[in-house]
Each structure stands twice: as C-alpha cells, then as structure tokens.
Write a protein that holds these residues in place. Structure first.
Motif, short mmCIF file in Angstrom:
data_model
loop_
_atom_site.label_atom_id
_atom_site.label_comp_id
_atom_site.label_asym_id
_atom_site.label_seq_id
_atom_site.Cartn_x
_atom_site.Cartn_y
_atom_site.Cartn_z
N VAL A 321 -24.51 0.12 15.27
CA VAL A 321 -25.46 0.23 14.17
C VAL A 321 -24.72 0.76 12.95
O VAL A 321 -24.01 1.76 13.03
N ARG A 322 -24.88 0.07 11.82
CA ARG A 322 -24.26 0.54 10.58
C ARG A 322 -25.04 1.74 10.04
O ARG A 322 -26.27 1.74 10.05
N VAL A 323 -24.31 2.73 9.54
CA VAL A 323 -24.94 3.94 9.02
C VAL A 323 -24.56 4.12 7.55
O VAL A 323 -23.38 4.10 7.20
N ILE A 324 -25.58 4.23 6.71
CA ILE A 324 -25.39 4.52 5.29
C ILE A 324 -26.02 5.87 5.01
O ILE A 324 -27.20 6.09 5.30
N ARG A 325 -25.25 6.78 4.49
CA ARG A 325 -25.75 8.14 4.23
C ARG A 325 -26.03 8.31 2.73
O ARG A 325 -25.21 7.92 1.91
N GLY A 326 -27.17 8.90 2.43
CA GLY A 326 -27.53 9.17 1.05
C GLY A 326 -27.40 10.65 0.72
O GLY A 326 -27.84 11.51 1.50
N MET A 327 -26.78 10.96 -0.43
CA MET A 327 -26.57 12.34 -0.85
C MET A 327 -26.83 12.49 -2.34
O MET A 327 -26.88 11.50 -3.06
N LYS A 328 -26.94 13.71 -2.81
CA LYS A 328 -27.14 13.96 -4.22
C LYS A 328 -25.87 13.63 -4.99
O LYS A 328 -24.76 13.88 -4.52
N ASP A 329 -26.07 13.07 -6.17
CA ASP A 329 -24.95 12.74 -7.03
C ASP A 329 -24.49 14.00 -7.75
O ASP A 329 -25.28 14.68 -8.41
N ALA A 330 -23.19 14.33 -7.63
CA ALA A 330 -22.66 15.55 -8.24
C ALA A 330 -22.73 15.50 -9.76
O ALA A 330 -22.90 16.53 -10.42
N ILE A 331 -22.62 14.30 -10.34
CA ILE A 331 -22.64 14.17 -11.80
C ILE A 331 -24.08 14.11 -12.31
O ILE A 331 -24.39 14.67 -13.36
N SER A 332 -24.96 13.42 -11.59
CA SER A 332 -26.37 13.32 -11.96
C SER A 332 -27.21 13.85 -10.80
O SER A 332 -27.56 13.09 -9.89
N PRO A 333 -27.52 15.14 -10.78
CA PRO A 333 -28.20 15.75 -9.63
C PRO A 333 -29.55 15.12 -9.30
O PRO A 333 -30.02 15.24 -8.17
N ASN A 334 -30.18 14.46 -10.27
CA ASN A 334 -31.48 13.84 -10.00
C ASN A 334 -31.34 12.47 -9.34
O ASN A 334 -32.35 11.83 -9.02
N SER A 335 -30.12 12.01 -9.18
CA SER A 335 -29.88 10.70 -8.58
C SER A 335 -29.24 10.86 -7.21
O SER A 335 -28.79 11.95 -6.84
N LYS A 336 -29.20 9.76 -6.48
CA LYS A 336 -28.57 9.74 -5.17
C LYS A 336 -27.44 8.73 -5.15
O LYS A 336 -27.43 7.76 -5.91
N VAL A 337 -26.50 9.01 -4.28
CA VAL A 337 -25.41 8.08 -4.06
C VAL A 337 -25.35 7.82 -2.56
O VAL A 337 -25.53 8.72 -1.74
N TYR A 338 -25.11 6.56 -2.20
CA TYR A 338 -25.09 6.16 -0.79
C TYR A 338 -23.67 5.77 -0.40
O TYR A 338 -22.99 5.04 -1.13
N VAL A 339 -23.23 6.28 0.73
CA VAL A 339 -21.88 5.96 1.22
C VAL A 339 -22.00 5.27 2.57
O VAL A 339 -22.76 5.70 3.45
N TYR A 340 -21.27 4.17 2.72
CA TYR A 340 -21.25 3.47 4.00
C TYR A 340 -20.30 4.22 4.93
O TYR A 340 -19.10 4.29 4.69
N ASP A 341 -20.85 4.78 6.00
CA ASP A 341 -20.09 5.66 6.88
C ASP A 341 -19.58 4.96 8.13
O ASP A 341 -19.05 5.61 9.03
N GLY A 342 -19.75 3.65 8.24
CA GLY A 342 -19.18 2.93 9.37
C GLY A 342 -20.17 2.66 10.48
O GLY A 342 -21.39 2.70 10.30
N LEU A 343 -19.64 2.41 11.68
CA LEU A 343 -20.44 2.00 12.84
C LEU A 343 -20.68 3.17 13.78
O LEU A 343 -19.78 3.95 14.08
N TYR A 344 -21.91 3.26 14.25
CA TYR A 344 -22.33 4.29 15.20
C TYR A 344 -22.97 3.61 16.41
O TYR A 344 -23.35 2.44 16.36
N ARG A 345 -23.09 4.37 17.51
CA ARG A 345 -23.89 3.94 18.65
C ARG A 345 -24.93 5.01 18.95
O ARG A 345 -24.67 6.21 18.81
N ILE A 346 -26.10 4.56 19.36
CA ILE A 346 -27.18 5.49 19.70
C ILE A 346 -26.92 6.03 21.10
O ILE A 346 -26.84 5.27 22.06
N GLN A 347 -26.81 7.34 21.19
CA GLN A 347 -26.47 7.96 22.47
C GLN A 347 -27.70 8.42 23.25
O GLN A 347 -27.74 8.33 24.47
N GLU A 348 -28.70 8.91 22.55
CA GLU A 348 -29.92 9.34 23.24
C GLU A 348 -31.08 9.35 22.26
O GLU A 348 -30.89 9.28 21.04
N SER A 349 -32.28 9.46 22.81
CA SER A 349 -33.48 9.48 21.99
C SER A 349 -34.54 10.32 22.67
O SER A 349 -34.55 10.47 23.89
N TRP A 350 -35.42 10.89 21.87
CA TRP A 350 -36.49 11.72 22.41
C TRP A 350 -37.59 11.84 21.35
O TRP A 350 -37.46 11.36 20.23
#
Length: 682
Positions: A321-350
C-alpha cells in the motif's frame, strides 16, 4: 466513483456474499425450455456478453458491451499463488476466507478492466517484467498516432507514466493553478468564500486529458519517487499516485473467481484522525467514516465498507500500500505539504473507541525495508530545528553572522575541510557605479498596499495590471522583467509586490559534496514559484571582466546574463482556460544592459549553488527603485516542488563567442549526473 468506472462497482445496498459460500455447485445444469411453443425463445448468453436484443445483464455479470471476451483470457493456464509472505495480524476483523487468484504484490492483473475496455495482462506486473513490456509498447502506441497534440500527452502516457511525463503534468498543473489564483486574487469575493484554484486547475487538466498513470495499480507508480512532495491533493490525482481528491483511502475493485473485492492501493495520512506512531517506519492509520473529524456532524461508528473494507482485505492478502503523509508547511503554517513515503504493508487491524466515543477501525502499517528515507528525514530535520539533535558535521550554525533573518548552517560530513575560502557576506547585489536606464522610471504613488488592477498604480501597470505574485508570494509566471515596488515607493513595507526584498524565508544549508565542492540545499519543502534568494555580488563591467579574464580563469563565482541558457516552458497555457495567447507573456528575458555579477570576494548563499543541466531553480530579472535610481536584481525561484535536503541548482548557461567559436571560452566539465547532461557548462 471509487472503483474508477461504473462496471467496476458493486450495486447499491448491502449484499451478504458469505451466504453463497455454503452453496454446493450442481454437477450439471440442463436448460429449462419454455413449455409453450408461443413462449419466449430460450436465451443462452456468456456471462460477459455479447447479449441479444432485449436481454439485460444482471449483477455480477456486468461489463461494457464493447469489452473483450473473457473466454480469451490467455492466463487461464497460469498457476495462481498467494503472496509470498506477509505478517500475520495479532488481532483482526477478518471475513471468511475466499480464494482470490488474480491479485499479487504487483499490478492487480487480468482481473482488472481498464477504463477504456482494454485488459491489463498479468505479464506486465511490477518490476523488470513491466519495464520490458513497456519498452515494446510505447513505440507502437506513439507511432500509431494516438497523440493528442492539444495537450501533448499520448494515450499511452496517460495510462503509463514516467519521470518526464510526471514532471510535465505537475509543472502544467501548478502553472495553471497560479494563473487561476492570480485571477481570483484580483476579484472582490464575498466574505467567507473559499478560493480553490487547485481544484479548478485539477478539474480542467483531468477534463482535458492532461494527466498520467490513469491505470490503477498496486505498488509503485511510474515516474514518482519516494520523497517527492506535493502541496495539493489534486496533484496526487493528476499523476495517478492517489486518485481520491478528498477520501484518504484509494482502492480498486478486483474480480476474483467467486466475487468482486476491493484492494487498497494508497492512503493519505493528513492528520484528520489520530494517526501516529513513535517509529517513523510505522503508521497507525484510522479508518474512514464516522464523521470523527467533522465538527458540524454527529459522530458515529465506522463501518466495514469501501476503503475500510479494502484495507481489511489487503491485510489478508499482504499486498503493498502506498503511503502519503501530510504535514504542516514550515513556510506557510496554514498550508499542508504531502510527502510520498513509499510502500507499506498492513500488519494488523483492530477496533477501538475514539475520542468521540465511537468505534473506529485501526490499521498498523509497517514500512517495507530497503527504501530510501522520506518521512524519517522530515522528523530528523525537525529535531535539528528544535535543538533536540545535533547536526552531524556542523561547522557553523549561521555562516551569515546574522546578515539573514533565517540562519544558514555550514556542514561538512564528507572530509576534514573546515569551510570554503574566505568571502564577505552581504545579501544584496552591489553596483560599483550607477547603471541608470536610458528612460527614467518612477515608483508608484500608493499610500497603502498596492492592489491588482489599480490603473493609478504605476508598478501594477508595468506588470500588465496584475500582481506578478499570488497572495502568498508565489511567482505566477516568468516575464521579460518584473517590476517590484521599492524603497522609493510610498506603499507599505508589507506590500505584496516586494517579494524578492523580504530576504531568506527558506532554511538553507551550505554543505560539502564528494565531487562538486561546496553546494546549497534546503531544510524546508519549497513550493514551485517560491522566491529563494537573489544573486548577491559586485556588478562588474563587461570590458573589464574580459581584461581580467586570465586572472579570473579559476573564478566560478560569476553570474552572466549574456550567456546562452536552455529554454524551458514554465508559464501556463492560455488555451486551457480559453484565454488569448496574448495573455501569456513571453518567457524571454529583457535586460536593458549586459549584467555580470561576481561573488568571488563577496556575496550570499547563491554563490554556492552548483550548475545542473536539469535544474530545479531558475533566475528571473527583477527591477525596483532605490534612492531614486533603478537597479536590476537577479532573483532565483523554485522551478518545481523541492523536497527537504535536496540540492539547489540552476543552469549556468554557455558563454557566447564574439568570434563565433565557443572553444575560445573556458568550459567546465559538468558533474550534475542528469540524464539530460550535456557534459559541460560555462
């Protein structure tokens, strides 16, 4: 539509498919003919057609009339095996086991229909097999003339992207978004109206076919690298990384031997729920629904449907599963920036109680090993900024000695060199003599902030009546010359037409490279069109510069506007929003005199930017008045989105030769490593 097309979706209403599992199939099935000769003729049609007139297919036998005949599946003799391995969950809400044969850890394969009715063969899965198949298909499709010249992207490139196509689509998206923002900023909108130029730009490009990677797939997306950043969700859509502009879970419907099931493709963790984990390679993701993040709606229990069901099914299958993480923009705190963090696998769920008191699904995703760092780099930089971790190889915390409002660190983690040769730091260009224009220029007479479209603002009129920047200070388009309000203008210092005079806003770092000397990179994510710095140094006379040629033989700290620079398209395309071509200003620069700046003895961080044949930074001439004199400045802007810890580089250009022989000028060997490297510069 979540599945991508109407025949990839399950009909409305809940269907309990588990009841079918207890039904044993008949050994044989004989047709029941009508008892009356006058009755309707017996109909015998294959599950996916073609169907005779007056006969309507029913669920689950739904397919486009022009779709291929599934009886010709050339993979029917292949052995079907489950994923090689995946971590077994400790706790999960699994449904009864069903044998699905067509989903692997690569592309979803022959169980998936393309939007246009074509099939996706299993042999074109991820990895080397996909590359080989792509190599043989690109030339055939492009040569067949399936090119839409209005948008410049072939039908194959819409389905299968690459780095060049992805970058082209992103640049065109942001160019259009900036222009739409400029238009919106000039309008007087009612209070409370949210301007969304990003949604408008995305919808236009999707409608016009300016997109890539339309074919949904499990795993990596061609042309997208781990660590790539995005400032708008629509950017993820137009390049096929995540096709949902709002929903955090993207999935597709897979057809198995017995039924259809959703397969999770990607998730966006943007802080809407409590998605957190101490380890940067672990993500605890909260399912969708339940209105847990909507203040104006009543919370409710999340349901095992749509994206939640897709994640649960992917847990059992073990697909990536591709994971994209969203975080606050350091230059524009009211905006968000998304970074593609690569491939993950789901290990468990509850399931657990959320802050709202309602039941919420939780999924633990673990990052696959061997991938380059992305989100972990962001977390490390934040520790540097917070003083929680020391920077390895740090020589000086601020080499500007306070000349810049934002410190610039000096780092060497390569060898024992203690720093570059001595130079005097100053943030602005210095003119050794007055370079007056032949025609005097005067600033505006605005007593407050300048407004776009104001016919009485001379600075706005010089820029064609519009601000050259968006409301948040992003350059809209390249121009022959940008005219800013200067110290001689009576408008306020906070006027939005003074972007290049605000100093450094991006946290930069001068670092030692292994083979290119000292270089410059960023700690912060930089949005395309962001002002980075100007080229500071001493303006020298061109004739004197030639006379000092031998002395300056080893001087690489020179910026010369008389050089030949590779042209590139950065502005928006007027045809996309039905504007006249005359509204698209030329991208050729118009400098009133040859401008040569030397930063050998003094300058700013720009002197450390190296050359690249595929640069991520470009220069733009800017003019404003100071002390009743008009001067030209060279400002650098981000050509595209630049992730943290990425080296900043621009095109040094190639020197002209008055004798027509370029060999008479010294050329330097290029070490940029770009696929488009021409081998030399200067």
């Amino acid at each position: 539509m979540e599945g991508g097309s109407d025949y990839n979706t399950v009909p409305q209403g809940l269907i309990d498919k588990t009841k079918v599992l207890e039904v044993k199939p008949f050994r044989s099935l004989y047709p029941v003919l009508p008892s009356s000769p006058e009755g309707p003729a017996f109909v015998c049609a294959p599950p996916y057609g073609p169907f005779p007139a007056g006969f309507s297919p029913f669920y689950p036998f739904i397919a486009p009339q022009n779709g291929p005949d599934l009886s010709q599946n050339n993979h029917s003799n292949q052995a079907h095996t489950p994923p090689a391995s995946f971590a077994a969950p400790i706790r999960s809400f699994r449904s009864p086991e069903i044998n699905f044969s067509d989903v692997s850890n690569g592309d979803v394969g022959s169980s998936v229909w393309r939007k246009k009715g074509g099939r996706v063969p299993n042999s074109q899965g991820s990895g080397s097999r996909q590359k080989k198949a792509k190599k043989s298909s690109v030339s055939d499709l492009v040569a067949s003339g399936s090119k839409d010249f209005a948008v410049g992207i072939s039908s194959y490139e819409r389905d299968e992207g690459n780095t060049e196509v992805v970058n082209s689509v992103l640049i065109r998206f942001d160019a259009l978004r900036r222009r739409l923002s400029q238009i919106e900023d000039a309008k007087e909108s009612p209070a409370g109206i949210i301007k969304r130029a990003d949604l408008k730009a995305g919808n236009i490009l999707l409608t016009k076919g300016v997109r890539t990677n339309m074919r949904k797939r499990v795993g990596t997306v061609p042309g997208v690298e781990i660590g790539d950043i995005f400032f708008f969700r629509m950017e993820l859509c137009v390049i096929g990384l995540h096709s949902q502009s709002m929903a955090g879970i993207d999935y597709m419907i897979s057809r198995g031997d017995l039924e259809e099931e959703p397969v999770a493709l990607s998730i966006v963790s943007s802080g809407g729920y409590d998605d957190d984990a101490e380890d940067s390679d672990i993500l605890v993701y909260t399912g969708q629904g339940g209105n847990a993040n909507k203040k104006d709606k009543q919370s409710s229990d999340q349901k095992l449907e749509r994206g939640n069901l897709a994640l649960e099914r992917s847990l059992r299958r073990g697909n990536e599963v591709r994971v994209i993480r969203g975080m606050k923009d350091a230059i524009s705190p009211n905006s968000k920036v998304y970074v593609y963090d690569g491939l993950y696998r789901i290990q468990e769920s509850w399931m657990e109680k959320g802050k709202s008191g309602c039941n919420m699904f939780k999924y633990k995703l673990v990052r696959m090993p061997g991938q380059p760092g992305a989100f972990s780099v962001w977390k490390l930089i934040q520790k540097w900024k917070d003083g929680l971790s020391s920077r390895v190889g740090l020589i000086l915390p601020d080499l500007t000695s306070g000349a810049e409002s934002t410190p610039v660190s000096l780092v060497n983690d390569v060898d024992d060199e203690k720093g570059p040769a001595y130079f005097t730091y100053f943030p602005r260009v210095k003119y050794t003599k007055s370079f007056r224009l032949t025609e005097p220029s005067f600033g505006c007479n605005c007593r407050s902030a300048c407004l776009p479209g104001n016919p009485n603002c001379s600075c706005m009129q010089k820029n064609g009546g519009d601000f050259p920047y968006t409301a948040n200070g992003i350059l809209v388009s390249r121009k022959p010359m940008i005219y800013e309000c200067g110290p001689s203008c009576p408008c306020t210092s906070s006027c939005k037409n003074r972007v290049s005079q605000t100093g450094l806003r991006v946290h930069l770092e001068v670092f030692k490279t292994k083979d290119k000397g000292w270089a410059l990179r960023t700690w912060d994510p930089i949005r395309a069109g962001t002002f980075i710095c100007e080229y500071a140094g001493e303006v020298v006379d061109k004739v004197k510069s030639r006379q000092d040629g031998e002395e300056g033989e080893n001087d690489d700290y020179v910026f010369d506007t008389t050089r030949v620079y590779d042209s590139f398209k950065w502005n928006y395309e007027p045809g996309l929003i039905d504007e006249d071509d005359c509204n698209n200003s030329t991208e050729e620069y118009d400098i009133p005199f040859p401008l040569i700046i030397s930063s050998k003895n003094g300058g700013n961080v720009a002197r450390f930017m190296n050359h690249s044949c595929s640069p991520n930074v470009f220069w733009q001439p800017v003019m404003f008045e100071q002390n009743n004199e008009t001067f030209v400045h060279i400002a650098f802007f981000a050509m595209r989105h630049i992730p943290p810890m990425t080296e900043l580089a621009y095109d040094y250009g190639i020197a002209r030769s008055d004798e027509g022989n370029s060999d008479s000028h010294r050329k330097s060997k290029c070490l940029c490593g770009s696929p488009r490297c021409r081998g030399y510069f200067g």
